[in-house]
Write a protein that holds these residues in place. Structure first.
Motif, PDB file in Angstrom:
ATOM      1  N   LYS A  52       5.395 -23.330 -51.153  1.00 39.90           N
ATOM      2  CA  LYS A  52       6.512 -23.444 -52.097  1.00 39.90           C
ATOM      3  C   LYS A  52       6.004 -23.267 -53.527  1.00 39.90           C
ATOM      4  CE  LYS A  52      10.906 -24.655 -52.333  1.00 39.90           C
ATOM      5  NZ  LYS A  52      11.927 -23.800 -51.789  1.00 39.90           N
ATOM      6  N   ALA A  53       4.814 -23.801 -53.811  1.00 38.32           N
ATOM      7  CA  ALA A  53       4.236 -23.679 -55.149  1.00 38.32           C
ATOM      8  C   ALA A  53       3.711 -22.271 -55.423  1.00 38.32           C
ATOM      9  CB  ALA A  53       3.109 -24.688 -55.324  1.00 38.32           C
ATOM     10  N   GLN A  54       3.211 -21.596 -54.375  1.00 36.49           N
ATOM     11  CA  GLN A  54       2.641 -20.256 -54.538  1.00 36.49           C
ATOM     12  C   GLN A  54       3.107 -19.347 -53.400  1.00 36.49           C
ATOM     13  OE1 GLN A  54      -1.572 -20.818 -54.623  1.00 36.49           O
ATOM     14  NE2 GLN A  54      -1.545 -21.790 -56.617  1.00 36.49           N
ATOM     15  N   PRO A  55       4.353 -18.893 -53.409  1.00 36.96           N
ATOM     16  CA  PRO A  55       4.863 -18.094 -52.296  1.00 36.96           C
ATOM     17  C   PRO A  55       4.145 -16.753 -52.122  1.00 36.96           C
ATOM     18  CG  PRO A  55       6.508 -18.276 -54.036  1.00 36.96           C
ATOM     19  CD  PRO A  55       5.371 -19.143 -54.419  1.00 36.96           C
ATOM     20  N   ASP A  56       3.566 -16.220 -53.168  1.00 31.73           N
ATOM     21  CA  ASP A  56       2.865 -14.942 -53.047  1.00 31.73           C
ATOM     22  C   ASP A  56       1.537 -15.075 -52.300  1.00 31.73           C
ATOM     23  OD1 ASP A  56       2.053 -16.480 -55.273  1.00 31.73           O
ATOM     24  OD2 ASP A  56       1.070 -14.739 -56.175  1.00 31.73           O
ATOM     25  N   LYS A  57       1.070 -16.288 -52.080  1.00 30.34           N
ATOM     26  CA  LYS A  57      -0.180 -16.523 -51.358  1.00 30.34           C
ATOM     27  C   LYS A  57       0.058 -17.113 -49.970  1.00 30.34           C
ATOM     28  CE  LYS A  57      -2.852 -17.218 -55.524  1.00 30.34           C
ATOM     29  NZ  LYS A  57      -3.963 -16.341 -55.591  1.00 30.34           N
ATOM     30  N   ALA A  58       1.236 -16.898 -49.409  1.00 29.48           N
ATOM     31  CA  ALA A  58       1.602 -17.490 -48.125  1.00 29.48           C
ATOM     32  C   ALA A  58       0.637 -17.083 -47.009  1.00 29.48           C
ATOM     33  CB  ALA A  58       3.028 -17.104 -47.756  1.00 29.48           C
ATOM     34  N   ALA A  59       0.301 -15.812 -46.921  1.00 37.73           N
ATOM     35  CA  ALA A  59      -0.597 -15.347 -45.857  1.00 37.73           C
ATOM     36  C   ALA A  59      -1.997 -15.923 -46.041  1.00 37.73           C
ATOM     37  CB  ALA A  59      -0.654 -13.822 -45.832  1.00 37.73           C
ATOM     38  N   ASP A  60      -2.457 -16.024 -47.279  1.00 35.52           N
ATOM     39  CA  ASP A  60      -3.782 -16.600 -47.539  1.00 35.52           C
ATOM     40  C   ASP A  60      -3.827 -18.081 -47.168  1.00 35.52           C
ATOM     41  OD1 ASP A  60      -4.673 -14.147 -48.507  1.00 35.52           O
ATOM     42  OD2 ASP A  60      -4.107 -14.638 -50.577  1.00 35.52           O
ATOM     43  N   ILE A  61      -2.761 -18.804 -47.474  1.00 36.39           N
ATOM     44  CA  ILE A  61      -2.690 -20.226 -47.131  1.00 36.39           C
ATOM     45  C   ILE A  61      -2.689 -20.383 -45.616  1.00 36.39           C
ATOM     46  CG2 ILE A  61      -1.195 -22.262 -47.209  1.00 36.39           C
ATOM     47  CD1 ILE A  61      -0.379 -21.313 -50.062  1.00 36.39           C
ATOM     48  N   PHE A  62      -1.914 -19.551 -44.918  1.00 35.06           N
ATOM     49  CA  PHE A  62      -1.875 -19.602 -43.455  1.00 35.06           C
ATOM     50  C   PHE A  62      -3.255 -19.328 -42.867  1.00 35.06           C
ATOM     51  CE2 PHE A  62      -1.204 -17.518 -39.296  1.00 35.06           C
ATOM     52  CZ  PHE A  62      -0.525 -18.535 -38.649  1.00 35.06           C
ATOM     53  N   SER A  94      11.025 -10.587 -43.524  1.00 34.42           N
ATOM     54  CA  SER A  94       9.853  -9.714 -43.598  1.00 34.42           C
ATOM     55  C   SER A  94       8.943  -9.929 -42.398  1.00 34.42           C
ATOM     56  CB  SER A  94       9.110  -9.993 -44.903  1.00 34.42           C
ATOM     57  OG  SER A  94       7.931  -9.268 -44.992  1.00 34.42           O
ATOM     58  N   PHE A  95       8.819 -11.179 -41.949  1.00 32.39           N
ATOM     59  CA  PHE A  95       7.987 -11.506 -40.791  1.00 32.39           C
ATOM     60  C   PHE A  95       8.564 -10.886 -39.515  1.00 32.39           C
ATOM     61  CE2 PHE A  95       6.701 -14.225 -37.241  1.00 32.39           C
ATOM     62  CZ  PHE A  95       5.332 -14.253 -37.415  1.00 32.39           C
ATOM     63  N   VAL A  96       9.876 -11.007 -39.311  1.00 29.87           N
ATOM     64  CA  VAL A  96      10.513 -10.456 -38.118  1.00 29.87           C
ATOM     65  C   VAL A  96      10.392  -8.935 -38.116  1.00 29.87           C
ATOM     66  CG1 VAL A  96      12.716 -10.184 -36.896  1.00 29.87           C
ATOM     67  CG2 VAL A  96      12.055 -12.412 -37.782  1.00 29.87           C
ATOM     68  N   GLU A  97      10.598  -8.288 -39.254  1.00 29.44           N
ATOM     69  CA  GLU A  97      10.416  -6.836 -39.340  1.00 29.44           C
ATOM     70  C   GLU A  97       8.958  -6.465 -39.079  1.00 29.44           C
ATOM     71  OE1 GLU A  97      11.814  -5.790 -43.200  1.00 29.44           O
ATOM     72  OE2 GLU A  97      13.918  -6.009 -42.649  1.00 29.44           O
ATOM     73  N   GLY A  98       8.033  -7.306 -39.568  1.00 23.69           N
ATOM     74  CA  GLY A  98       6.613  -7.059 -39.343  1.00 23.69           C
ATOM     75  C   GLY A  98       6.228  -7.143 -37.879  1.00 23.69           C
ATOM     76  N   ILE A  99       6.823  -8.074 -37.144  1.00 20.47           N
ATOM     77  CA  ILE A  99       6.546  -8.203 -35.707  1.00 20.47           C
ATOM     78  C   ILE A  99       6.991  -6.932 -34.975  1.00 20.47           C
ATOM     79  CG2 ILE A  99       7.183  -9.405 -33.583  1.00 20.47           C
ATOM     80  CD1 ILE A  99       7.369 -11.954 -35.203  1.00 20.47           C
ATOM     81  N   GLN A 118       1.602  -9.247 -43.360  1.00 22.14           N
ATOM     82  CA  GLN A 118       0.294  -9.891 -43.506  1.00 22.14           C
ATOM     83  C   GLN A 118       0.216 -11.150 -42.652  1.00 22.14           C
ATOM     84  OE1 GLN A 118      -0.369 -10.565 -47.678  1.00 22.14           O
ATOM     85  NE2 GLN A 118      -0.367  -8.386 -48.164  1.00 22.14           N
ATOM     86  N   LEU A 119       1.302 -11.909 -42.583  1.00 22.85           N
ATOM     87  CA  LEU A 119       1.347 -13.086 -41.712  1.00 22.85           C
ATOM     88  C   LEU A 119       1.261 -12.685 -40.244  1.00 22.85           C
ATOM     89  CD1 LEU A 119       4.022 -15.485 -43.241  1.00 22.85           C
ATOM     90  CD2 LEU A 119       1.664 -16.040 -42.693  1.00 22.85           C
ATOM     91  N   VAL A 120       1.948 -11.620 -39.877  1.00 17.84           N
ATOM     92  CA  VAL A 120       1.913 -11.134 -38.499  1.00 17.84           C
ATOM     93  C   VAL A 120       0.493 -10.740 -38.114  1.00 17.84           C
ATOM     94  CG1 VAL A 120       2.677  -9.289 -36.950  1.00 17.84           C
ATOM     95  CG2 VAL A 120       4.322 -10.398 -38.440  1.00 17.84           C
ATOM     96  N   THR A 121      -0.168  -9.973 -38.959  1.00 19.00           N
ATOM     97  CA  THR A 121      -1.532  -9.544 -38.637  1.00 19.00           C
ATOM     98  C   THR A 121      -2.483 -10.734 -38.586  1.00 19.00           C
ATOM     99  OG1 THR A 121      -2.001  -8.989 -40.947  1.00 19.00           O
ATOM    100  CG2 THR A 121      -1.274  -7.193 -39.500  1.00 19.00           C
ATOM    101  N   ALA A 122      -2.276 -11.710 -39.453  1.00 21.72           N
ATOM    102  CA  ALA A 122      -3.117 -12.911 -39.395  1.00 21.72           C
ATOM    103  C   ALA A 122      -2.906 -13.637 -38.073  1.00 21.72           C
ATOM    104  CB  ALA A 122      -2.806 -13.835 -40.566  1.00 21.72           C
ATOM    105  N   LEU A 123      -1.663 -13.771 -37.658  1.00 21.41           N
ATOM    106  CA  LEU A 123      -1.345 -14.460 -36.411  1.00 21.41           C
ATOM    107  C   LEU A 123      -1.948 -13.747 -35.206  1.00 21.41           C
ATOM    108  CD1 LEU A 123       0.332 -16.700 -34.946  1.00 21.41           C
ATOM    109  CD2 LEU A 123       2.212 -15.066 -34.895  1.00 21.41           C
TER     110      LEU A 123
END
Length: 186
Positions: A52-62, A94-99, A118-123
């Motif tokens: 929530k504080a840094q939404p642009d770093k969501a994939a890095d946080i994950f 964006s995640f659903v489209e990425g899947i 980026q989240l999809v590829t990390a997962l």
């Protein structure tokens, strides 16, 4: 004097949440370790606050959180991923489209460069989550479908239809018929 004191207190109240978000980002790695004793609920809340504080770093946080253990089960992975997606609502579409793009093998430049992809590829590529990635992805898409029916989450119908999960294989058993009654007293 009262005005000065009230201004100092107000500044402290406003600065508190900003400071705590920074602390959460720096302490997530320690919280995510297996022996930390932190419940998955508390970890998910901390991940939510950090994204929530840094939404642009969501994939890095994950990635940072998921790399702290040798493996994660489906429930834990889903909880952490869902907290990331809830903290940044536009990320879910964006995640659903990425899947759909990742599993379909199509590489549209706008999808591949998105945070959701980026989240999809990390997962799907991290050794800690590879074994549970398909089940977690199916859970996210399933919750996106049910969420769309009730409140609308920004996931387009075409993105949902593009993702088609693999159907589970059900085992086949032979059924032995029940013999007919042998007497009137049965």
């Amino acid at each position: 004097m009262k005005k000065v004191l009230s201004m100092i207190l107000l500044a402290g109240v406003l600065a508190g949440p900003v400071y705590s978000a920074d602390v959460n980002v720096s302490s997530l790695a320690a919280m995510a370790q297996k022996n930390s004793g932190v419940s998955i609920d508390k970890l998910s809340l901390a991940v939510y606050d950090a994204v929530k504080a840094q939404p642009d770093k969501a994939a890095d946080i994950f990635r940072s959180v998921m790399s702290q253990r040798s493996s994660w089960n489906v429930t834990e992975t889903y909880a952490v991923l869902r907290s990331v997606l809830l903290a940044s609502p536009s990320l879910e579409a964006s995640f659903v489209e990425g899947i759909a793009s990742y599993q379909g093998g199509s590489y549209d430049a706008s999808v591949v460069t998105s945070s959701g992809y980026q989240l999809v590829t990390a997962l799907f590529t991290m050794s800690q989550t590879q074994s549970v990635a398909a089940a977690v992805a199916q859970g996210v898409v399933g919750s996106a479908v049910s969420g769309r029916a009730s409140a609308g989450n920004g996931v387009s119908q075409s993105a949902l239809e593009a993702y088609v999960p693999e159907a589970p294989v059900a085992p086949e058993y032979s059924v032995t018929p029940t013999p007919p009654p042998t007497s009137a007293n049965n």
